[in-house]
Design a protein around this motif. Structure first.
Motif, PDB file in Angstrom:
ATOM      1  N   THR A 366      23.786  30.992-111.855  1.00 40.21           N
ATOM      2  CA  THR A 366      25.188  30.701-112.168  1.00 40.21           C
ATOM      3  C   THR A 366      25.702  31.610-113.275  1.00 40.21           C
ATOM      4  O   THR A 366      26.831  32.120-113.201  1.00 40.21           O
ATOM      5  CB  THR A 366      25.347  29.224-112.569  1.00 40.21           C
ATOM      6  N   LEU A 367      24.908  31.811-114.311  1.00 47.74           N
ATOM      7  CA  LEU A 367      25.329  32.691-115.405  1.00 47.74           C
ATOM      8  C   LEU A 367      25.534  34.121-114.907  1.00 47.74           C
ATOM      9  O   LEU A 367      26.499  34.792-115.298  1.00 47.74           O
ATOM     10  CB  LEU A 367      24.288  32.656-116.530  1.00 47.74           C
ATOM     11  N   LYS A 368      24.661  34.588-114.044  1.00 44.85           N
ATOM     12  CA  LYS A 368      24.824  35.926-113.491  1.00 44.85           C
ATOM     13  C   LYS A 368      26.084  36.014-112.628  1.00 44.85           C
ATOM     14  O   LYS A 368      26.812  37.011-112.658  1.00 44.85           O
ATOM     15  CB  LYS A 368      23.592  36.310-112.667  1.00 44.85           C
ATOM     16  N   ALA A 369      26.335  34.959-111.861  1.00 45.58           N
ATOM     17  CA  ALA A 369      27.515  34.953-110.997  1.00 45.58           C
ATOM     18  C   ALA A 369      28.798  34.937-111.815  1.00 45.58           C
ATOM     19  O   ALA A 369      29.758  35.665-111.512  1.00 45.58           O
ATOM     20  CB  ALA A 369      27.461  33.745-110.063  1.00 45.58           C
ATOM     21  N   LEU A 370      28.839  34.112-112.860  1.00 50.83           N
ATOM     22  CA  LEU A 370      30.044  34.026-113.685  1.00 50.83           C
ATOM     23  C   LEU A 370      30.342  35.345-114.383  1.00 50.83           C
ATOM     24  O   LEU A 370      31.502  35.679-114.620  1.00 50.83           O
ATOM     25  CB  LEU A 370      29.888  32.907-114.715  1.00 50.83           C
ATOM     26  N   ALA A 371      29.299  36.112-114.705  1.00 51.49           N
ATOM     27  CA  ALA A 371      29.506  37.416-115.334  1.00 51.49           C
ATOM     28  C   ALA A 371      30.111  38.425-114.371  1.00 51.49           C
ATOM     29  O   ALA A 371      30.605  39.477-114.792  1.00 51.49           O
ATOM     30  CB  ALA A 371      28.179  37.948-115.877  1.00 51.49           C
ATOM     31  N   ARG A 372      30.104  38.090-113.077  1.00 51.40           N
ATOM     32  CA  ARG A 372      30.636  39.006-112.050  1.00 51.40           C
ATOM     33  C   ARG A 372      31.690  38.292-111.202  1.00 51.40           C
ATOM     34  O   ARG A 372      31.841  38.569-110.027  1.00 51.40           O
ATOM     35  CB  ARG A 372      29.481  39.510-111.178  1.00 51.40           C
ATOM     36  N   ALA A 373      32.415  37.394-111.846  1.00 53.83           N
ATOM     37  CA  ALA A 373      33.361  36.539-111.114  1.00 53.83           C
ATOM     38  C   ALA A 373      34.593  37.286-110.640  1.00 53.83           C
ATOM     39  O   ALA A 373      35.370  36.753-109.853  1.00 53.83           O
ATOM     40  CB  ALA A 373      33.778  35.359-111.988  1.00 53.83           C
ATOM     41  N   GLY A 374      34.815  38.512-111.101  1.00 49.31           N
ATOM     42  CA  GLY A 374      36.018  39.230-110.723  1.00 49.31           C
ATOM     43  C   GLY A 374      35.995  39.829-109.332  1.00 49.31           C
ATOM     44  O   GLY A 374      37.018  40.348-108.867  1.00 49.31           O
ATOM     45  N   THR A 375      34.865  39.778-108.649  1.00 50.97           N
ATOM     46  CA  THR A 375      34.772  40.347-107.306  1.00 50.97           C
ATOM     47  C   THR A 375      35.180  39.306-106.281  1.00 50.97           C
ATOM     48  O   THR A 375      34.590  38.233-106.201  1.00 50.97           O
ATOM     49  CB  THR A 375      33.334  40.815-107.011  1.00 50.97           C
ATOM     50  N   SER A 376      36.215  39.606-105.503  1.00 54.17           N
ATOM     51  CA  SER A 376      36.747  38.614-104.575  1.00 54.17           C
ATOM     52  C   SER A 376      35.795  38.387-103.409  1.00 54.17           C
ATOM     53  O   SER A 376      35.037  39.274-103.001  1.00 54.17           O
ATOM     54  CB  SER A 376      38.109  39.055-104.041  1.00 54.17           C
ATOM     55  N   LEU A 377      35.867  37.177-102.865  1.00 58.54           N
ATOM     56  CA  LEU A 377      35.028  36.828-101.723  1.00 58.54           C
ATOM     57  C   LEU A 377      35.326  37.720-100.530  1.00 58.54           C
ATOM     58  O   LEU A 377      34.417  38.089 -99.771  1.00 58.54           O
ATOM     59  CB  LEU A 377      35.253  35.354-101.360  1.00 58.54           C
ATOM     60  N   ASP A 378      36.583  38.117-100.375  1.00 62.22           N
ATOM     61  CA  ASP A 378      36.945  38.951 -99.229  1.00 62.22           C
ATOM     62  C   ASP A 378      36.267  40.316 -99.285  1.00 62.22           C
ATOM     63  O   ASP A 378      35.803  40.828 -98.257  1.00 62.22           O
ATOM     64  CB  ASP A 378      38.463  39.136 -99.177  1.00 62.22           C
ATOM     65  N   ARG A 379      36.201  40.905-100.486  1.00 62.57           N
ATOM     66  CA  ARG A 379      35.521  42.194-100.617  1.00 62.57           C
ATOM     67  C   ARG A 379      34.029  42.043-100.360  1.00 62.57           C
ATOM     68  O   ARG A 379      33.397  42.923 -99.774  1.00 62.57           O
ATOM     69  CB  ARG A 379      35.764  42.792-101.999  1.00 62.57           C
ATOM     70  N   ILE A 380      33.467  40.925-100.807  1.00 62.67           N
ATOM     71  CA  ILE A 380      32.045  40.680-100.576  1.00 62.67           C
ATOM     72  C   ILE A 380      31.771  40.553 -99.080  1.00 62.67           C
ATOM     73  O   ILE A 380      30.825  41.145 -98.546  1.00 62.67           O
ATOM     74  CB  ILE A 380      31.595  39.417-101.329  1.00 62.67           C
ATOM     75  N   LEU A 381      32.601  39.781 -98.387  1.00 63.92           N
ATOM     76  CA  LEU A 381      32.421  39.610 -96.948  1.00 63.92           C
ATOM     77  C   LEU A 381      32.544  40.942 -96.218  1.00 63.92           C
ATOM     78  O   LEU A 381      31.776  41.236 -95.290  1.00 63.92           O
ATOM     79  CB  LEU A 381      33.456  38.620 -96.404  1.00 63.92           C
ATOM     80  N   GLY A 382      33.522  41.762 -96.651  1.00 64.28           N
ATOM     81  CA  GLY A 382      33.686  43.065 -96.021  1.00 64.28           C
ATOM     82  C   GLY A 382      32.494  43.966 -96.242  1.00 64.28           C
ATOM     83  O   GLY A 382      32.041  44.659 -95.319  1.00 64.28           O
ATOM     84  N   ALA A 383      31.950  43.961 -97.472  1.00 59.99           N
ATOM     85  CA  ALA A 383      30.804  44.815 -97.773  1.00 59.99           C
ATOM     86  C   ALA A 383      29.539  44.320 -97.079  1.00 59.99           C
ATOM     87  O   ALA A 383      28.678  45.116 -96.678  1.00 59.99           O
ATOM     88  CB  ALA A 383      30.588  44.879 -99.287  1.00 59.99           C
TER      89      ALA A 383
END
Length: 497
Positions: A366-383
């Motif tokens: 969770t701490l690692k995820a919160l540090a990278r919270a600015g990446t949108s789910l849509d970009r993640i799905l696309g990548a």
């Protein structure tokens, strides 16, 4: 210095002073005068079209996929008691929509891409949910079926995002001094943080209209479309965080919960809600456990929800979506708009760990995820190039939300001007955003909230078993963190095929 050079320098200094004086005078103008001046300088034309934020773009595509879906409608009904001034109430909404451009925004196609179009301010009119009907009784059962059906029908009416702003407000009169105000907003223009802003400004604007004065609200530092432009630029530069998410989520399997009926070929969003409750004593023990592991209650409850899902599905690897506020800059705090984003929490229940060990894993991830919270789910799905499956939501078939860090001081207010305000119960609109979603809060009596589930897939009895399993896991884990997950879920294996 030659005379010519001295003259040029004097002219430059004079020009700088004049520009500074012009900036000072422009800054002193009221916002509407500044807007009018910009329009006049541009020959009556002003740029009012901007790109969507990445989160808005996803919601826009979902709306295009199913225009009648109301799963992303946010409804806030409140009961008002007292002499309601409908003209002042409508005027208050007009002032707020004038102030927040996102409430005057439509969403259209600009070539091949969606775009935001900001309309000029205009008068807001309240809808009447009960035309010409006033109840004589001083009190009416506000949970009665006719009142509830009227609000559900109003909340569930689809928005045409291209034709009009994506929100509305209506008044349902129960008596001369008793009514329900129902505010309905599409998620594309608002998040739950925004509701607190909206109710704060509604109170001040209503008071101001009644007193014949301008609302005492500070100028907004920016508008939502400015955030959208900046957010898209930041997203394009966010290569390192995107790489992290691709590596973290590559190969994640779908959550395969046992179904009560065959999965439809196309996701419909049909859903329902049931209440969830965990007693205060059990929650207090879990809080102590979380502190002992340098974790938060959110992390402990997320771990308990992962155990619940893992027991039901017989899986130790799957993803859960977690909404976060997304307001990482102070100038965004007073804005109405859609800033929230979804973090993806990948569960790791492998090797049948103790709950204490699972909490440690959950804390780190969770701490690692919160540090990278600015990446949108849509970009993640696309990548990730997740294969398109119209029968289920992508990547996250389950969600978890603990309402713990959102402002609620004005959202839960008990007064609106000279009116008393009572919260109206949250209604079931019959929609679901994902297959199962747990939305809870920490209150004085423990954990409360609801579980939303897809009725195409599950019966109400199955949803109730999920909710009860979650409550049992919280209770057992707080009592003995050394219990392994197989022991925590031993009584709930009937979920499995």
């Amino acid at each position: 210095m030659s005379p010519e050079t001295r003259v040029a320098a004097d002219h430059q200094e004079q020009g700088t002073a004049e520009r500074e004086e012009l900036r000072r005078r422009l800054a002193a103008l009221p916002p509407e005068r500044r807007a009018a001046l910009r329009r006049s300088l541009l020959g009556g034309q002003e740029k009012r079209t901007w790109p969507l934020s990445t989160g808005q773009e996803r919601l826009w595509f979902l709306q295009r996929f199913d225009p009648d879906d109301c799963a992303y409608h946010i409804t806030w009904p409140v009961r008002l008691r007292g002499p309601i001034d409908e003209t002042a109430l409508a005027g208050a909404f007009t002032a707020i929509a004038t102030r927040h451009e996102v409430l005057r925004t439509r969403f259209v196609l600009d070539g091949d891409l969606p775009a935001q179009v900001v309309d000029q301010p205009c008068e807001v009119r309240l809808d009447r949910l009960d035309p010409g009907r006033v109840v004589d009784e001083p009190r009416q059962d506000f949970a009665s079926s006719d009142v509830e059906q009227a609000i559900v029908a109003y909340a569930g009416r689809p928005f045409d995002l291209a034709a009009a702003p994506a929100w509305r407000a209506g008044l349902l009169r129960l008596a001369a001094d008793d009514a329900i105000l129902c505010i309905v907003l599409h998620h594309i223009v608002v998040d739950h943080w925004s509701l607190d802003v909206l109710m704060r400004e509604l109170d001040e604007s209503y008071r101001a209209h009644r007193e014949g004065r301008p609302p005492l609200l500070e100028d907004l530092p920016t508008q939502y479309h400015d955030f959208a432009v900046t957010e898209r630029k930041r997203a394009e530069e966010d290569r390192d965080n995107l790489d992290y998410w691709v590596e973290r989520l590559a190969g994640a399997p779908p959550l395969d919960l046992p179904l009560d009926r065959p999965r439809p070929a196309r996701w419909t969003g049909h859903g329902a809600k049931i209440d969830v409750a965990v007693p205060d004593a059990a929650v207090a023990r879990l809080e102590l456990l979380a502190r002992a592991h340098r974790a938060t209650l959110f992390m402990a409850l997320l771990a308990a929800w992962q155990v619940t899902l893992g027991v039901a599905a017989g899986q130790d690897d799957f993803c859960v979506g977690v909404p976060v506020a997304g307001r990482d800059r102070p100038e965004l705090a007073p804005l109405i708009g859609y800033f929230s984003t979804t973090l993806v929490a990948r569960a790791d229940l492998s090797e049948d760990p103790s709950f204490g060990e699972l909490l440690r894993r959950t804390r780190i991830s969770t701490l690692k995820a919160l540090a990278r919270a600015g990446t949108s789910l849509d970009r993640i799905l696309g990548a990730l190039r997740v294969p398109r499956d119209l029968s289920r939501p992508p990547l996250c078939q389950a969600m978890f939300n603990l309402t713990h860090n959102l402002p609620t001081g004005d959202l839960l207010r008990t007064e609106l001007g000279d009116l008393a305000v009572e919260l109206y119960s949250q209604l079931d609109l019959g929609r679901a955003r994902v297959e199962v979603s747990l939305d809870v809060y920490r209150g004085p009596e423990g954990i409360g909230g609801w579980l939303e589930y897809a009725t195409d897939l599950f019966d109400g009895a199955t949803a109730r078993r999920l909710a009860d399993t979650f409550a049992r896991v919280v209770t057992r884990a707080g009592g003995d963190p050394d219990l392994r997950l197989s022991e925590l879920g031993a009584a709930d294996r009937k979920f499995r095929r």
